[in-house]
Design a protein around this motif. Structure first.
Motif, PDB file in Angstrom:
ATOM      1  N   UNK A 170      30.693 -20.590 112.200  1.00  0.00           N
ATOM      2  CA  UNK A 170      31.309 -21.231 113.374  1.00  0.00           C
ATOM      3  C   UNK A 170      32.550 -20.460 113.813  1.00  0.00           C
ATOM      4  N   UNK A 171      33.409 -20.138 112.840  1.00  0.00           N
ATOM      5  CA  UNK A 171      34.642 -19.418 113.169  1.00  0.00           C
ATOM      6  C   UNK A 171      34.340 -18.068 113.813  1.00  0.00           C
ATOM      7  N   UNK A 172      33.277 -17.417 113.333  1.00  0.00           N
ATOM      8  CA  UNK A 172      32.945 -16.093 113.846  1.00  0.00           C
ATOM      9  C   UNK A 172      32.131 -16.179 115.141  1.00  0.00           C
ATOM     10  N   UNK A 173      31.741 -17.400 115.514  1.00  0.00           N
ATOM     11  CA  UNK A 173      30.952 -17.565 116.732  1.00  0.00           C
ATOM     12  C   UNK A 173      29.544 -17.017 116.604  1.00  0.00           C
ATOM     13  N   UNK A 174      28.953 -17.157 115.445  1.00  0.00           N
ATOM     14  CA  UNK A 174      27.592 -16.637 115.242  1.00  0.00           C
ATOM     15  C   UNK A 174      26.569 -17.677 115.699  1.00  0.00           C
ATOM     16  N   UNK A 175      25.660 -17.283 116.575  1.00  0.00           N
ATOM     17  CA  UNK A 175      24.661 -18.235 117.046  1.00  0.00           C
ATOM     18  C   UNK A 175      23.433 -18.183 116.132  1.00  0.00           C
ATOM     19  N   UNK A 176      23.592 -18.687 114.934  1.00  0.00           N
ATOM     20  CA  UNK A 176      22.450 -18.715 114.005  1.00  0.00           C
ATOM     21  C   UNK A 176      21.590 -19.927 114.342  1.00  0.00           C
ATOM     22  N   UNK A 177      20.403 -20.002 113.725  1.00  0.00           N
ATOM     23  CA  UNK A 177      19.538 -21.146 114.036  1.00  0.00           C
ATOM     24  C   UNK A 177      20.182 -22.452 113.571  1.00  0.00           C
ATOM     25  N   UNK A 178      20.926 -22.360 112.435  1.00  0.00           N
ATOM     26  CA  UNK A 178      21.570 -23.577 111.935  1.00  0.00           C
ATOM     27  C   UNK A 178      22.682 -24.030 112.884  1.00  0.00           C
ATOM     28  N   UNK A 179      23.363 -23.047 113.483  1.00  0.00           N
ATOM     29  CA  UNK A 179      24.403 -23.385 114.463  1.00  0.00           C
ATOM     30  C   UNK A 179      23.770 -24.076 115.661  1.00  0.00           C
ATOM     31  N   UNK A 180      22.648 -23.505 116.132  1.00  0.00           N
ATOM     32  CA  UNK A 180      21.969 -24.100 117.268  1.00  0.00           C
ATOM     33  C   UNK A 180      21.451 -25.507 116.963  1.00  0.00           C
ATOM     34  N   UNK A 181      20.855 -25.631 115.819  1.00  0.00           N
ATOM     35  CA  UNK A 181      20.264 -26.900 115.400  1.00  0.00           C
ATOM     36  C   UNK A 181      21.306 -28.018 115.407  1.00  0.00           C
ATOM     37  N   UNK A 233      24.139 -27.871 117.121  1.00  0.00           N
ATOM     38  CA  UNK A 233      24.935 -27.829 118.336  1.00  0.00           C
ATOM     39  C   UNK A 233      26.402 -27.466 118.040  1.00  0.00           C
ATOM     40  N   UNK A 234      26.597 -26.629 117.034  1.00  0.00           N
ATOM     41  CA  UNK A 234      27.981 -26.293 116.643  1.00  0.00           C
ATOM     42  C   UNK A 234      28.650 -25.325 117.608  1.00  0.00           C
ATOM     43  N   UNK A 235      27.868 -24.705 118.504  1.00  0.00           N
ATOM     44  CA  UNK A 235      28.508 -23.791 119.453  1.00  0.00           C
ATOM     45  C   UNK A 235      29.248 -24.530 120.556  1.00  0.00           C
ATOM     46  N   UNK A 236      29.122 -25.841 120.555  1.00  0.00           N
ATOM     47  CA  UNK A 236      29.902 -26.592 121.545  1.00  0.00           C
ATOM     48  C   UNK A 236      31.240 -27.079 120.981  1.00  0.00           C
ATOM     49  N   UNK A 237      31.489 -26.788 119.705  1.00  0.00           N
ATOM     50  CA  UNK A 237      32.792 -27.171 119.126  1.00  0.00           C
ATOM     51  C   UNK A 237      33.889 -26.299 119.729  1.00  0.00           C
ATOM     52  N   UNK A 238      35.085 -26.858 119.893  1.00  0.00           N
ATOM     53  CA  UNK A 238      36.163 -26.063 120.504  1.00  0.00           C
ATOM     54  C   UNK A 238      36.602 -24.916 119.596  1.00  0.00           C
ATOM     55  N   UNK A 239      36.323 -25.018 118.295  1.00  0.00           N
ATOM     56  CA  UNK A 239      36.728 -23.950 117.386  1.00  0.00           C
ATOM     57  C   UNK A 239      35.667 -22.849 117.269  1.00  0.00           C
ATOM     58  N   UNK A 240      34.560 -23.001 117.978  1.00  0.00           N
ATOM     59  CA  UNK A 240      33.488 -22.015 117.866  1.00  0.00           C
ATOM     60  C   UNK A 240      33.983 -20.647 118.335  1.00  0.00           C
TER      61      UNK A 240
END
Ligand code: ADP
Ligand code: ZN
Length: 609
Positions: free
Chosen positions: A436-447, A449-456
């Motif tokens: 999340x900190x590195x902004x990696x769009x992995x499948x787990x991140x997508x699953x 929806x962690x890319x919508x966090x403000x810390x992404x």
């Protein structure tokens, strides 16, 4: 007090010119009939402290030692010096035992080694009554202390020695340094009135190094190939499985290695231990079940592939390196996973909260040693209440790490943990949080929806490895904690202070690849010798291996590496000159002198005249 008698024995019997720190005072005190409690590090030279008084005082020195498997080697080593030694333990048949008893009674022994359980049999006590005992030496005296020693009941019985033989001096010895153990030994063995000798616990010839874990087996292989080719050493792993895998890995890569753990059958274990003691240059990969009382002097390295549970454990295990005083390496690879795993083990451990707090405190001290930017040795000694100055022979002295203000990254990390919990009701492990900190769009991140966090993606100033270092250090400093079976991270109170009250966080700079110590050490034992001495040394080693094999004793019983090195360097041409070498006493000079002179002087390195 100067005592020419003790010096003479040191020189003639053991072949050494001078005492090491502390030895002389202890020897004089016990020779004069005084009781002593001796705390001295492994390799410090405890044995001489009772062996010399036993040789000088009238009667037989009785040595109580729990290390039954090693008694034969200890006695062989003494006999090789011309000392009349014997042992009594459960491995002998009645005939052998009777023979030793007869020798004891007729005063034909200088030293008698006894397993502690013997002394609980009235027959053994009566035997001692009928002979003349010059002193009692209680080796591995920490066995009386509370925790975890099978021999404890036998050792507690030793407190009665004094009542039965009040005039016989007692000397108790241990390499365990903690104050609590020290006090307990004194009280359990009635040694409060004895003189206490506490040596420095520093082991200057051991180079301490703690590196970030990357690909640990490869890192280990690199260490063995570049610095310890052909050397004997111990590699510690936590689990039986990793012991097996690591040993196989080393063998596949051309290193002579064997596994050792409690899951192997007894004959296999005995065989591997005996090969380690007897052969030159074998590597044992082991759980910490291996090593207690292993007094092989030429262990050149101790490597840990997993984090020890306490500083005591680390000190004891690394202490098995370099008893002979020659340069040795203590190397530990440690990473985030170690911290997570150990915290989990503590949380899941049996026992009450106080017990878990104790385990936790032990782990914290170990982590502090791993994360320090100061001299490792100073920190290690401070743990045992001793002071020191930066040593110049540990990784932090050789290539000082930088410390940096990690407050902002720590806040980013903590904030991610807190937001996941508050906004999503979720907890995750280090991997996901770093993604999340590195902004990696992995499948787990997508699953999730962690890319919508403000810390992404707010942490791209550091790389993946550096972030893992941050997590590890925050764990070590107690600002985050791991929970549950999945190693999920939570913020602690201390973490809240960082996040909300600007508490400053200092971190150790994490090199993506661990830098080598500036001063790289010699490769194998034979390196660093003057050029023309190296072949002589190798030749002497070969002679020693053959001689040891012929006699069925470990190579070091014939001569230590240090002695062979000195012979190779000085290249003595007469028996008199050879006799001045450290470790060459009268007996060995008479027995091996001619063979050695021949080996030294018929070398091809002497150019034809
Ligand atoms: P400890 O029992 O304290 O671990 P040892 O008694 O086995 O240590 O001694 C460690 C090593 O140091 C041994 O190989 C021993 O022969 C050697 N040694 C002990 N005292 C001296 C000395 N005064 N000079 C040279 N070598 C010594
Ligand atoms: Zn240092």
């Amino acid at each position: 007090m100067t005592s020419p008698e003790t010096l003479r024995v040191l020189n003639r019997v053991f072949g050494y010119d001078s005492f090491r720190e502390g030895q002389h005072e202890i020897v004089d005190h016990v020779t004069a009939g005084g009781d002593a409690l001796v705390l001295m590090p492994t390799g410090g030279g405890k044995s001489l402290c009772y062996q010399i008084p036993a040789l000088i005082r009238e009667g037989v020195g009785v040595v109580i030692s729990p290390l039954i498997a090693l008694m034969q080697d200890q006695v062989d080593a003494l006999r090789a010096l011309g000392v009349r030694a014997g042992f009594l333990n459960s491995t002998q048949d009645p005939d052998e035992r009777r023979l030793v008893e007869a020798e004891f009674l007729s005063g034909e022994l200088d030293l008698l080694y006894l397993a502690p359980e013997r002394l609980r049999a009235e027959s053994a006590l009566r035997l001692l009554d009928r002979g003349k005992v010059s002193l009692f030496a209680i080796d591995e005296a920490h066995c009386v202390a509370q925790w975890g020693h099978d021999f404890r009941p036998d050792y507690l019985a030793l407190s009665e020695l004094h009542e039965r033989w009040p005039e016989v001096p007692r000397i108790a010895l241990t390499a365990t340094a903690t104050k609590a153990t020290h006090a307990e030994i004194a009280s359990r063995l009635n040694l409060e009135d004895a003189r206490h000798f506490v040596a420095s616990f520093d082991r200057p010839n051991i180079q301490y190094r703690i590196v970030g874990k990357n690909e640990p087996r490869k890192q280990l292989l690199e260490l063995l190939r570049t610095e310890h080719a052909g050397d004997a050493g111990i590699v510690y792993c936590l689990s039986r499985r990793s012991v097996e895998d690591t040993a196989e890995f080393l063998v596949r890569n051309g290193i002579d290695a064997v596994p050792y753990h409690a899951g192997l059958d007894a004959p296999t274990r005995a065989k591997h231990q005996s090969r380690f003691l007897r052969e030159d240059g074998l590597v044992v990969v082991a759980t910490i079940a291996f090593g207690m009382g292993i007094d092989k002097p030429d262990v050149r390295f101790v490597a840990h592939l997993d984090l020890p549970k306490s500083v005591e454990g680390y000190y004891q295990e690394t202490g098995r390196a370099g008893r002979d005083g020659l340069p040795s390496t203590a190397w530990l690879a440690y990473g985030l996973q170690d911290v997570v795993q150990q915290r989990k083990m503590i949380d899941g451990s049996e026992g009450d909260a106080a017990h878990r707090r104790r385990l936790s405190a032990h782990l914290d001290a170990m982590l502090a040693l791993c994360e320090t930017v100061e001299c490792r040795r100073v920190q290690l000694l401070a743990y045992f209440g001793q002071s020191g100055t930066p040593c110049g022979n540990c990784d932090t002295c050789l290539s000082p790490p930088e410390s940096w203000d990690g407050t902002v990254p720590a806040q980013k990390l903590l904030s991610t943990i807190v937001r996941l919990r508050r906004e999503r009701g979720q907890k995750f492990g280090a991997g996901q949080i770093i993604d999340i900190l590195l902004g990696k769009r992995t499948s787990k991140v997508g699953q999730h929806d962690h890319d919508s966090l403000s810390v992404f993606g707010v942490g791209t100033e550091l790389g993946d490895g550096e972030w893992r270092g941050v997590v590890r250090q925050l764990l070590a400093q107690g600002m985050i904690a791991v929970e549950g079976d999945y190693g999920t991270l939570v913020a602690t109170e201390a973490g809240d202070e960082v996040l909300y009250r600007q508490r400053k966080v200092m971190l150790r700079r994490e090199p993506e690849r661990a830098a080598k110590p500036a001063k790289s050490r010699r490769a194998a034992v034979s390196a660093e010798l003057p050029e023309d001495a190296a072949p002589v040394f190798e030749r002497l080693r070969a002679w020693r291996a053959a001689t040891a094999k012929e006699q069925g004793v470990p190579a070091y019983v014939i001569f230590h590496d240090a002695t062979l090195r000195q012979i190779a360097t000085e290249s003595p041409s007469s028996l008199t000159a050879l006799g001045t070498v450290n470790g060459v006493g009268d007996n060995k000079l008479a027995k091996y002198g001619e063979q050695i002179l021949e080996a030294v002087n018929t070398l091809p390195s002497t150019p034809p005249s």
